[in-house]
Write a protein that holds these residues in place. Structure first.
Motif, short mmCIF file in Angstrom:
data_model
loop_
_atom_site.label_atom_id
_atom_site.label_comp_id
_atom_site.label_asym_id
_atom_site.label_seq_id
_atom_site.Cartn_x
_atom_site.Cartn_y
_atom_site.Cartn_z
N TRP A 4 0.82 -1.21 0.00
CA TRP A 4 0.00 0.00 0.00
C TRP A 4 0.86 1.26 0.00
N ASN A 5 0.39 2.28 -0.67
CA ASN A 5 0.93 3.62 -0.50
C ASN A 5 0.11 4.23 0.63
N LYS A 10 -3.65 4.04 -1.31
CA LYS A 10 -3.86 3.33 -2.57
C LYS A 10 -3.11 2.00 -2.56
N LEU A 11 -3.82 0.96 -3.03
CA LEU A 11 -3.22 -0.35 -3.19
C LEU A 11 -2.28 -0.32 -4.39
N LEU A 12 -0.99 -0.62 -4.16
CA LEU A 12 0.00 -0.63 -5.24
C LEU A 12 0.13 -2.00 -5.89
N GLY A 60 4.76 -2.90 -7.78
CA GLY A 60 3.80 -1.87 -7.44
C GLY A 60 4.09 -0.51 -8.03
N LEU A 61 5.08 -0.40 -8.91
CA LEU A 61 5.42 0.90 -9.49
C LEU A 61 4.58 1.24 -10.71
N LEU A 164 9.17 6.08 -1.08
CA LEU A 164 7.99 5.24 -1.06
C LEU A 164 7.49 5.11 0.36
N SER A 165 6.20 5.18 0.53
CA SER A 165 5.59 4.95 1.83
C SER A 165 4.71 3.73 1.67
N VAL A 166 4.99 2.67 2.45
CA VAL A 166 4.27 1.41 2.24
C VAL A 166 3.76 0.84 3.53
N SER A 167 2.76 0.00 3.41
CA SER A 167 2.27 -0.81 4.51
C SER A 167 2.11 -2.21 3.97
#
Length: 186
Positions: A4-5, A10-12, A60-61, A164-167
């Motif tokens: 996720w971003n 938003k789902l990447l 996810g890019l 990038l910010s992810v979960s």
């Protein structure tokens, strides 16, 4: 596994980790996951006792592609039962994985899947010096599950910085969040 971003909600990208053993078509539950220092590799552990390393450098890019699996860098049997704990860490510039299982063992591995030892064993092991001494080592209780641990090395290329910010979240509720991390992408 979902990427996720978190700043945009938003789902990447997402992918399902399937059992890859012949004769075992069932889905494996992910029990633990961790990222390496630059968030380019995701390590997962599952209900079959396997550890996998996934290449996230380009995952996810592409905003038009949500489904699909990132390249699998490494897969090995680490335990006979569920791996309920997995942690990646560095020591003296080398990457390591610590795993804990319902088989009541805690083991240490190089991040390329080479077995170092079990915590509490009578023979002491050392992380000083050349780690190639651990190459090809597999615990006796899992040696029959896979012919050998495999660790194809990704090619070294010039790295570009991306922010990038992810979960990350897995099927049984395990999750980790990395906010505002700099990610090295190839």
């Amino acid at each position: 596994v979902c990427l996720w971003n978190t700043s945009r909600g938003k789902l990447l990208g997402e992918f399902t980790v399937l059992a890859r053993d012949e004769g075992r078509p069932e889905l494996n539950d992910i029990y633990s996951l961790d990222l390496n220092e630059d968030c380019s590799t995701l390590f997962t552990s599952d209900s079959s006792g396997c550890v996998c390393a996934w290449d996230l450098t380009d995952f996810g890019l592409d905003p038009d592609v949500v489904d699909g699996e990132p390249p699998l860098l490494l897969r090995f049997h680490a335990h006979n039962e569920i791996i309920c704990y997995l942690q990646w860490f560095t020591l003296d510039g080398h990457g390591y994985l610590a795993t804990g299982s319902e088989d009541r063992t805690c083991r240490l591995w190089t991040d390329s899947g080479n077995y170092i030892g079990i915590f509490g064993q009578s023979t002491l092991w050392s992380l000083d010096g050349d780690l190639s001494a651990f190459a090809g080592k597999v615990p006796e209780d899992v040696a029959h599950l896979t012919p050998s641990n495999t660790s194809p090395s990704p090619p070294k290329e010039e790295k570009k910085k991306k922010s990038l910010s992810v979960s990350l979240a897995a099927g049984v509720g395990a999750e980790a969040a990395i906010a505002g991390a700099d990610v090295d992408a190839v």
